[in-house]
Design a protein around this motif. Structure first.
Motif, PDB file in Angstrom:
ATOM      1  N   CYS A  78       0.831  -1.205   0.000  1.00 38.06           N
ATOM      2  CA  CYS A  78       0.000   0.000   0.000  1.00 38.06           C
ATOM      3  C   CYS A  78       0.868   1.259   0.000  1.00 38.06           C
ATOM      4  O   CYS A  78       1.921   1.298   0.651  1.00 38.06           O
ATOM      5  CB  CYS A  78      -0.901   0.030   1.232  1.00 38.06           C
ATOM      6  SG  CYS A  78      -2.112  -1.298   1.247  1.00 38.06           S
ATOM      7  N   ARG A 108      -1.614   1.356  -4.617  1.00 40.54           N
ATOM      8  CA  ARG A 108      -1.012   0.044  -4.396  1.00 40.54           C
ATOM      9  C   ARG A 108      -0.097  -0.285  -5.566  1.00 40.54           C
ATOM     10  O   ARG A 108      -0.491  -0.146  -6.731  1.00 40.54           O
ATOM     11  CB  ARG A 108      -2.123  -1.004  -4.300  1.00 40.54           C
ATOM     12  CG  ARG A 108      -1.681  -2.415  -3.949  1.00 40.54           C
ATOM     13  CD  ARG A 108      -2.907  -3.288  -3.716  1.00 40.54           C
ATOM     14  NE  ARG A 108      -2.536  -4.652  -3.377  1.00 40.54           N
ATOM     15  CZ  ARG A 108      -2.348  -5.617  -4.269  1.00 40.54           C
ATOM     16  NH1 ARG A 108      -2.506  -5.369  -5.552  1.00 40.54           N
ATOM     17  NH2 ARG A 108      -2.005  -6.824  -3.869  1.00 40.54           N
ATOM     18  N   GLU A 309       0.000  -4.299   3.430  1.00 41.90           N
ATOM     19  CA  GLU A 309      -1.444  -4.463   3.331  1.00 41.90           C
ATOM     20  C   GLU A 309      -2.019  -4.861   4.686  1.00 41.90           C
ATOM     21  O   GLU A 309      -1.439  -5.683   5.401  1.00 41.90           O
ATOM     22  CB  GLU A 309      -1.780  -5.558   2.314  1.00 41.90           C
ATOM     23  CG  GLU A 309      -1.515  -5.151   0.886  1.00 41.90           C
ATOM     24  CD  GLU A 309      -2.000  -6.208  -0.081  1.00 41.90           C
ATOM     25  OE1 GLU A 309      -2.894  -5.910  -0.879  1.00 41.90           O
ATOM     26  OE2 GLU A 309      -1.502  -7.345  -0.021  1.00 41.90           O
ATOM     27  N   ASN A 313      -6.877  -0.652   4.707  1.00 39.82           N
ATOM     28  CA  ASN A 313      -6.062   0.131   3.760  1.00 39.82           C
ATOM     29  C   ASN A 313      -6.259  -0.406   2.340  1.00 39.82           C
ATOM     30  O   ASN A 313      -7.308  -0.984   2.041  1.00 39.82           O
ATOM     31  CB  ASN A 313      -4.595   0.212   4.224  1.00 39.82           C
ATOM     32  CG  ASN A 313      -3.865  -1.137   4.191  1.00 39.82           C
ATOM     33  OD1 ASN A 313      -4.329  -2.100   3.602  1.00 39.82           O
ATOM     34  ND2 ASN A 313      -2.717  -1.178   4.837  1.00 39.82           N
ATOM     35  N   CYS A 314      -5.267  -0.258   1.482  1.00 39.43           N
ATOM     36  CA  CYS A 314      -5.457  -0.613   0.064  1.00 39.43           C
ATOM     37  C   CYS A 314      -5.839  -2.074  -0.125  1.00 39.43           C
ATOM     38  O   CYS A 314      -6.420  -2.434  -1.152  1.00 39.43           O
ATOM     39  CB  CYS A 314      -4.203  -0.286  -0.739  1.00 39.43           C
ATOM     40  SG  CYS A 314      -2.885  -1.531  -0.644  1.00 39.43           S
ATOM     41  N   ARG A 315      -5.553  -2.915   0.870  1.00 40.75           N
ATOM     42  CA  ARG A 315      -5.936  -4.320   0.789  1.00 40.75           C
ATOM     43  C   ARG A 315      -7.429  -4.466   0.526  1.00 40.75           C
ATOM     44  O   ARG A 315      -7.864  -5.342  -0.227  1.00 40.75           O
ATOM     45  CB  ARG A 315      -5.584  -5.037   2.100  1.00 40.75           C
ATOM     46  CG  ARG A 315      -5.781  -6.539   2.069  1.00 40.75           C
ATOM     47  CD  ARG A 315      -5.774  -7.150   3.454  1.00 40.75           C
ATOM     48  NE  ARG A 315      -7.028  -6.867   4.159  1.00 40.75           N
ATOM     49  CZ  ARG A 315      -7.311  -7.305   5.388  1.00 40.75           C
ATOM     50  NH1 ARG A 315      -6.423  -8.024   6.047  1.00 40.75           N
ATOM     51  NH2 ARG A 315      -8.465  -7.015   5.961  1.00 40.75           N
TER      52      ARG A 315
END
Lengths: 375, 186
Positions: A78, A108, A309, A313-315
């Motif tokens: 991320c 990401r 990740e 978050n971006c996960r």
């Protein structure tokens, strides 16, 4: 007929009367076509139809099932930062992200394979996914790759290419003959592959440039719609990739280098919008537009934070390329709707699965910058 | 005033929503099974879902103001129970499916775009597991709504073709109130 019957007699279904029989047949005649149409539209009568589920199943066939991870671009990290617009994009699009000013961004970096623990040196394509948080609550999500064109023109072609590269059950390796047959049948894919192989291949994420591949349309305040593609052009000097050794040296070299680079200071890219002209095909991502097309520098992407990740978050972001602000619209590229649909299915599957920590973790001794906001 | 017929506003809401919900069910089942049509169907799905949610709220208020006409006196208790139960279920699902859809997109961290820059605010915090659960619930509830709609349509046709008790006409007749003679007992 049924005159002198007791109250409620008309509701009696047994013993069966002619009226009941005729009524039931009529009801069946009304309901059956509705149920049939519903089943047809839902694909239940056409198991060979290429749906988003089938396409994601294809990724799982090729890569195996890795619960909790993206079905493609599975290994990633991320990032966060901002986009500083210089105002040049306003002529093309009314989206507020192009007005002079700053827009927060999360994103990401990933390698374009559906295996979350693949060594970096076994991958050939790097990707950059971004989410711009516009000031009015809108979002712009975009997925870019460090290749000039996409190797398939339609979702069906892409699926056939994917499956042609699937491991042969007998050998555990892809059958070269199947891939050759695909490219023989799809000269546009063969031409695209040649361009992909000939591209400048950077040493890492920070000095690579990334392309939207698909065409979109930008609409300005006057209502003028312009076909566009966009790229993130690296500010770091390009260093060509030399062959990387296998073993531990190659495992996470791309991500380790990125983390070290961001620890030194912010990394920048110029957002370049390529303006299509009359005759430029927007419905074929295998075809590059002529080099002479106008490229507008609309601002700078500045990435100053990297984190592993994790929850929120971006996960947990679906970088659906059709999450667009007012002022950017899909083109007639058939891949766009298919990408949106397929990403959604991948997201839905992994969202409900237990999570395993990413292969990419940030070492303790790398100084952290401002924390990234999740969602 | 005809006590055996729904008022015009109730009939209008019923038939308008019938068309919208049936279209919505087909859009929903179609978009999750189509690559090419996914995006434009989804672009219709969200604003249409919000319109249905607003209309069902209006409709519930209208139903409280204008109760349904009494069922025929000779209708057996089991059928009365089925009628009332299925109507409660239809109302519950008409609220639940769009609300779960809205909550699902909220938990998925999606912007809930209706048209252009017009968006709905999230009604749940972002949470991937909650998203996955609500995504499954959205499909299950929509299929339950389709099944309930089929039962409702079959029951309406039973009233029209077999029972012939005026219940179908109480919602399906058009024109002036006295055109449809109520509850003919023959």
């Amino acid at each position: 007929m049924e005159t002198n019957e007791s109250p409620g007699a008309r509701y009696r279904l047994w013993p069966i009367r002619r009226r009941v029989l005729v009524g039931l047949c009529a009801i069946g005649a009304v309901l059956m076509p509705i149920v049939g149409a519903f089943a047809y539209v839902g694909g239940f009568l056409s198991p060979d139809r290429l749906t988003q589920s089938r396409l994601v199943d294809g990724f799982q066939t090729v890569n195996g099932v890795h619960p909790g991870f993206r079905r493609n671009h599975a290994k990633g990290v991320c990032i966060a930062g901002r986009f500083e617009s210089n105002g040049n994009g306003v002529a093309l699009s009314k989206a507020s992200v192009f007005e002079t000013g700053t827009t927060p961004v999360i994103g990401r970096f990933a390698v374009a394979v559906g295996k979350p623990f693949i060594p970096d040196n076994e991958t050939q394509v790097r990707s950059l996914a971004l989410l711009f948080r516009l000031k009015n609550g809108e979002e712009w999500r975009t997925g870019l790759n460090d290749i000039p064109v996409f190797p398939a023109r339609t979702p069906q072609d892409f699926y056939e290419l994917l499956m042609a590269g699937a491991p042969d059950p007998a050998t555990g390796k892809p059958d070269p003959a199947r891939l050759q047959a695909f490219f023989a049948a799809h000269p546009e894919s063969a031409a695209a592959l040649a361009l992909i192989r000939a591209r400048p291949f950077a040493t890492g994420f920070a000095d690579a440039s990334y392309n939207s591949l698909d065409a979109f349309r930008m609409v300005n305040a006057a209502g003028t719609s312009t076909p566009v593609r966009w790229s993130m052009a690296a500010s770091d000097p390009f260093v060509p990739q030399t062959p990387i050794e296998g073993g531990s040296a190659g495992t996470n070299y791309l991500f380790d280098a990125l983390i070290a680079r961001i620890a030194q200071g912010p990394v920048q890219w110029r957002l370049m919008v390529t303006v299509g002209e009359a005759g430029d095909v927007t419905a074929d991502a295998t075809l590059p537009w002529p080099e002479t097309r106008r490229r507008v520098d609309v601002g700078t992407l500045i990435i100053d934070h990297v984190e592993a990740e994790g929850p929120g978050n971006c996960r947990d972001v679906n970088f659906d390329p059709l999450v667009l602000p007012d002022g950017i619209e899909p083109s007639d590229d058939p891949l766009l709707s298919a990408r949106s649909a397929t990403y959604s299915t991948s997201f839905t599957r992994r969202a409900g699965e237990p999570k395993t920590p990413s292969e990419v973790q940030i070492p303790e001794n790398v100084p952290a910058a401002t924390p990234a906001k999740g969602s | 005033m005809n006590a055996h017929r729904f008022p015009a506003v109730s009939r209008l809401l019923h038939w308008l929503m019938a068309a919208m919900i049936l279209a919505m069910l087909f859009i929903g089942i179609g978009m999750v099974a189509s690559l090419a049509d996914y995006h434009w169907l989804l672009s219709l799905h969200r604003p249409l879902g919000v319109a249905i949610l607003i209309l069902v709220a209006v409709r519930l208020v209208n139903r409280l103001i204008h109760p349904a006409p009494a069922l025929p006196a000779d209708m057996p208790p089991i059928l009365r129970l089925a009628a009332h139960g299925s109507h409660v279920l239809l109302y519950a699902l008409m609220f639940a499916v769009p609300l779960v859809g809205w909550a699902m997109l909220s938990a998925g961290g999606y912007p809930i775009v209706l048209y252009g820059a017009l968006e709905l605010p999230p009604i749940l915090p972002q949470n991937d597991m909650v998203f996955a659960w609500l995504r499954t619930a959205h499909t299950a509830l929509a299929l339950a709504l389709f099944a309930t709609f089929l039962a409702h349509l079959a029951a309406a046709l039973m009233h029209a073709l077999v029972f012939r008790d005026g219940v179908f006409q109480s919602m399906a007749s058009v024109g002036r109130a006295d055109d449809a003679p109520p509850s003919p007992r023959r």
